[in-house]
Every structure is written in C-alpha cells, then in structure tokens.
Design an enzyme around this catalytic site. Structure first.
Site, PDB file in Angstrom:
ATOM      1  N   PHE A 190       1.193  -1.188  -0.266  1.00  0.00           N
ATOM      2  CA  PHE A 190      -0.011   0.436  -0.384  1.00  0.00           C
ATOM      3  C   PHE A 190       0.833   1.215   0.030  1.00  0.00           C
ATOM      4  CE2 PHE A 190      -2.709   3.237   1.378  1.00  0.00           C
ATOM      5  CZ  PHE A 190      -3.754   2.851   0.858  1.00  0.00           C
TER       6      PHE A 190
ATOM      7  N   ASP B 139       0.988  -4.950   8.921  1.00  0.00           N
ATOM      8  CA  ASP B 139       0.077  -3.616   8.245  1.00  0.00           C
ATOM      9  C   ASP B 139      -2.018  -4.443   8.518  1.00  0.00           C
ATOM     10  OD1 ASP B 139      -2.559  -2.115   7.591  1.00  0.00           O
ATOM     11  OD2 ASP B 139      -0.629  -0.878   6.511  1.00  0.00           O
TER      12      ASP B 139
ATOM     13  N   TYR C   5     -11.685   2.619   9.908  1.00  0.00           N
ATOM     14  CA  TYR C   5     -12.816   3.102   9.371  1.00  0.00           C
ATOM     15  C   TYR C   5     -13.303   1.963   7.512  1.00  0.00           C
ATOM     16  CZ  TYR C   5      -9.017   4.438   6.395  1.00  0.00           C
ATOM     17  OH  TYR C   5      -7.641   4.482   5.524  1.00  0.00           O
ATOM     18  N   LYS C   6     -11.978   1.350   7.767  1.00  0.00           N
ATOM     19  CA  LYS C   6     -12.915   0.312   6.864  1.00  0.00           C
ATOM     20  C   LYS C   6     -13.362  -0.928   7.760  1.00  0.00           C
ATOM     21  CE  LYS C   6      -8.522   1.062   4.174  1.00  0.00           C
ATOM     22  NZ  LYS C   6      -7.193   0.732   3.814  1.00  0.00           N
TER      23      LYS C   6
ATOM     24  N   ARG D  32     -12.329  -4.422  -7.749  1.00  0.00           N
ATOM     25  CA  ARG D  32     -12.546  -4.799  -5.935  1.00  0.00           C
ATOM     26  C   ARG D  32     -13.318  -4.548  -5.347  1.00  0.00           C
ATOM     27  NH1 ARG D  32      -8.494  -2.084  -1.695  1.00  0.00           N
ATOM     28  NH2 ARG D  32     -10.041  -0.357  -2.220  1.00  0.00           N
TER      29      ARG D  32
HETATM   30  C1  LIG Z   1      -6.425   1.713   4.209  1.00  0.00           C
HETATM   31  C2  LIG Z   1      -4.911   1.711   4.009  1.00  0.00           C
HETATM   32  C3  LIG Z   1      -3.969   2.771   4.575  1.00  0.00           C
HETATM   33  C4  LIG Z   1      -4.466   3.724   4.855  1.00  0.00           C
HETATM   34  O1  LIG Z   1      -4.109   4.668   5.148  1.00  0.00           O
HETATM   35  P1  LIG Z   1      -4.378   5.899   5.848  1.00  0.00           P
HETATM   36  O2  LIG Z   1      -2.894   6.861   6.691  1.00  0.00           O
HETATM   37  O3  LIG Z   1      -5.642   5.791   7.309  1.00  0.00           O
HETATM   38  O4  LIG Z   1      -4.794   6.874   5.659  1.00  0.00           O
HETATM   39  C5  LIG Z   1      -2.448   2.130   5.026  1.00  0.00           C
HETATM   40  N1  LIG Z   1      -2.768   1.017   4.530  1.00  0.00           N
HETATM   41  C6  LIG Z   1      -2.754  -0.106   3.593  1.00  0.00           C
HETATM   42  C7  LIG Z   1      -2.431  -1.305   3.760  1.00  0.00           C
HETATM   43  C8  LIG Z   1      -4.557   0.490   3.845  1.00  0.00           C
HETATM   44  O5  LIG Z   1      -5.053  -1.035   3.701  1.00  0.00           O
END
Ligand SMILES: *Cc1c(COP(=O)(O)O)cnc(C)c1O
Length: 407
Positions: A121, A192, A217-218, A366
């Site tokens: 990511f 992560d 938030y996911k 997705r």
């Molecule tokens: C969604 C996501 C993030 C999001 O990071 P934010 O700081 O909340 O924007 C980070 N790492 C992964 C793997 C994600 O899927």
C-alpha cells in the site's frame, strides 16, 4: 446451495439490521469505508450535544474522553489476538506506521534497512521513504518483489514492513511464518492489518510480531477518517523512545514539564489530543464487532467470496475478467479482485446501478465482503447486474470513463 438457502442458515444475518444501509444499494466496498452502524448517529449526537455541549471541558474526565484511546484499543486487541494494554486507538494508519518503523529502528541501532515489498500500500512505502530521508543516509528504504521478501531478510535489515492482506489482490501472508523468519534474522517486523482487522481472524499473541497497525474505517465500521490503531508488543513498550514525542504520550502531561518523559506502556505512543468524536464513532463499530464471533465471520466471508467467484466464472470466460485474488480460500482475505482493461468504466457503470465496489489503478475492480451486513443474495444480485452491464455494453460511455478524484 442457493443464495437464499445459504442466507436462511446464516447466524450472522441479524447483524444486518444493526446497520443503516441505503435502499436499492448493494454495498461491496466495506473494505474501503465500512457501513454506518445503526447506533452511531445517536452516540455521536450524545457525544456532541451532551458531552461536548453540556459537559464542555469537564468531559475529558467525566465522559471518559481521556481514556478512550486505551479503552478502545483494548477492545480492538480482542479482535486481533492481542492482550490488554497492547493496543491504542489513535491517529491515522500512516502516522502509526511512522511510529512503528521509527520504534523498530531504535531497537536495532546497528542496522539500517527498512524492508518491504513492491506494490505494498503506497502510504506504507511513502512513510519508509520519508523516514529514510529524515535519516540523512543512515536509513535505507528497500523494496523487493513480493516473492523475494522472505529471502531478502538478511543481517542488514532492522525491520520488515508487510501488509497481511494485500489491498489489491486480497492475498493473505503467513503472519507466523514471516514473523519467525524476521526474528531468526535478528530483525523486527511491523504488520499492517488494515485489511485484516474485522476481516479475518488475527492471532498477534500466537505469531509474536513486534508492532502492528491498522485502520478504523474499513471493516471496523468506525466512519470516514476514523482513528487507526497501533499494537506494540508488551516486551518492547518501555524500550522504545517514541520519535513522535507528543505531550499525550508523556508520563504526566498535566505536569507541563519542560522535558519529555514517556509514559509507561503503550500510552507513550499517543502524540497529541485524541480525536474524541472520531473515537466515539469508532467505539460503536468495534463494540458491534465484539458481539460477533470471528471464526463465524471468516466462514461467512469465504462463503460470500466463494459464491462471487463461482458466479463470475462466465464473465471471466466471456467478458475478459481475470481473477486477481487467490482461488484458494485459505489464501484469500475478505475481498475479491479482477483485472479488466476497462475496469474503471465498468465499475462506474456498476456504481450507477447501485452496486458499489471500487477500482484500483491500473486495471483492478475490487469487491469487499463484509459478513455483518452482506448477504449471499446481495452477491448473486451484484454479479447479475455486472453481467447485464457487460452483455449490453452499458459501461461503454464517455461519462463512465472520466476519472473522479477518489476512485
Ligand atoms: C487503507 C490502508 C491504509 C490507510 O492509511 P491511512 O493513513 O488511514 O490513510 C494504510 N495501509 C493499508 C495497507 C491500507 O489498506
């Protein structure tokens, strides 16, 4: 079994009533922004009107505001196999990646490499690169191909940063195995869990990594921009001097001391004043999850994604979709992706028909499966709409090709 029969046997079905979902919508994007729990609006109204409006500053003590990061962290800990006092809810995932990586580097001052995989990511990779720049040549951000990650953990590596469930493909990495490999090489590891928490069972205590981060938030349904979480293994907590040495991580913030002295425990990784309203919404989402059994959630998730893959087979054969997620359920998170050269326009056409998934450049469509509020009937109906979009060519319109700011 038919989708209807699968739904009739679904013990999680009652949870759907606990969410507010718009009519005529099939929501397959809870992996990007979770749906709104029914109780969140009332809880937010209470936090705003009563706690803020009436309680004013007294609410830091009287309404439990000051304890919220640790209290909610302890609840999240139960969803990811961690112990009390090992998780705090705070900041964004990006900021928590920074804290974890700098903390890990401080544990291995003689090593200088942060290792991750290409295609991780972006924010994870960007944080590595930012830390390397800050390190003025002392720190290297090293990326290798995903298949080469394990073998790249050598004696120069201070810390490995890896995402358990890949955001594009949904592939699940072996947490216990890779953690063991990192530790054998004398490195630490940061996981992560953005697409893991609330999506698959996670066993931090069993796997024994050093740090972990993840999103609120996911799958946890904490609301847009909800605070994230940070896990620090108990054995490291008091050994790490936080790089982001903010006053909320001070041993005695209200002593207003001139010198930073970190709090004992995971609380030292707090930085500034917590986002109280964000935490109020997050807690509702987490509380709801704690009512469900993660093994049951996982079983339904695989049942939903399995049905989706089965129903998509004719569209792969006839309309150019290629499965980009593992076919083997054991390797699959709670999402399924396909590559298609016209993926962006196809997803826009789907969304216009009330089936909401998302698109990830360059060519991935997705679909996320959230067992608390997605039914097998939803899955079957979503594929039927997609089939119709493909068969009629309805996706092939200029307005579906123009890119919006957020995909
Ligand atoms: C969604 C996501 C993030 C999001 O990071 P934010 O700081 O909340 O924007 C980070 N790492 C992964 C793997 C994600 O899927």
């Amino acid at each position: 079994m038919t989708p209807e029969a699968l739904d009739a046997a679904d013990v999680l079905a009652p949870f759907r009533q606990r969410f507010t979902l718009p009519a005529e919508t099939i929501y397959l994007d809870g992996n990007s922004l979770g749906a709104l729990p029914r109780d969140t609006a009332a809880r937010m109204a209470e936090a705003v009107r009563s706690e803020w409006g009436e309680g004013l500053i007294r609410s830091w003590n009287d309404a439990g505001w000051v304890d919220a990061p640790g209290r909610i962290g302890d609840k999240i800990a139960r969803l990811i196999g961690a112990g009390p006092g090992e998780v705090i809810a705070c900041d964004s995932t990006s900021v928590n990646v920074f804290k974890a990586l700098t903390g890990a580097l401080s544990l291995a001052p003689e090593r200088r490499v942060i290792l991750s995989e290409r295609g991780n990511f972006p924010t994870d990779v960007y944080m590595m690169q930012g830390i390397a720049a800050l390190g003025g040549g002392q720190v290297e951000a090293r990326l290798v191909e995903p298949g080469a990650l394990e073998d790249a953990i050598d004696q120069t590596v201070a810390v490995v940063l890896v995402t358990q469930v890949h955001y594009k493909t949904g592939r699940v990495r072996d947490m216990a195995g890779l953690t063991r490999r990192a530790h054998e090489a004398g490195a630490t590891i940061v996981w992560d869990l953005s697409h893991s928490a609330g999506a698959i069972p996670v066993d931090l205590a069993g796997a024994g990594p050093d740090f972990a981060v993840g999103c609120g938030y996911k799958y946890l349904n904490g609301g847009p921009g909800a605070p994230a979480f940070l896990y620090v293994a108990r054995r490291h907590q008091n050994r790490v001097m936080p790089a982001l040495s903010g006053w909320f991580g001070h041993a005695d913030p209200f002593a207003f001391d001139d010198t930073y002295r970190p709090a004992e425990g995971v609380g030292r990784f707090l930085v500034g004043t917590p986002s109280v309203l964000g935490l109020a919404a997050l807690e509702v989402g987490v509380d709801l999850f704690l009512e469900a059994d993660m093994a049951t959630v996982r079983a339904k998730s695989l049942s939903l994604s399995g049905l989706f893959i089965e129903r998509m087979a004719p569209l792969c054969a006839g309309h150019g979709f290629r499965l980009a997620s593992p076919e083997n359920p054991a390797e699959r998170g709670s999402q399924v992706s396909y590559s298609h050269p016209e993926g962006y326009a196809i997803m826009r056409a789907l969304i216009a028909r009330g089936v909401i998934g998302d698109f990830r450049a360059p060519d991935i469509v997705r679909f996320g499966f959230t067992p608390l509020y997605t039914s097998h009937a939803d899955v079957a109906a979503a594929v039927a709409v997609l089939a119709e979009v493909m068969e009629t060519g309805a996706w092939d319109r200029p307005e579906y090709r123009s890119r919006a700011a957020v995909t």
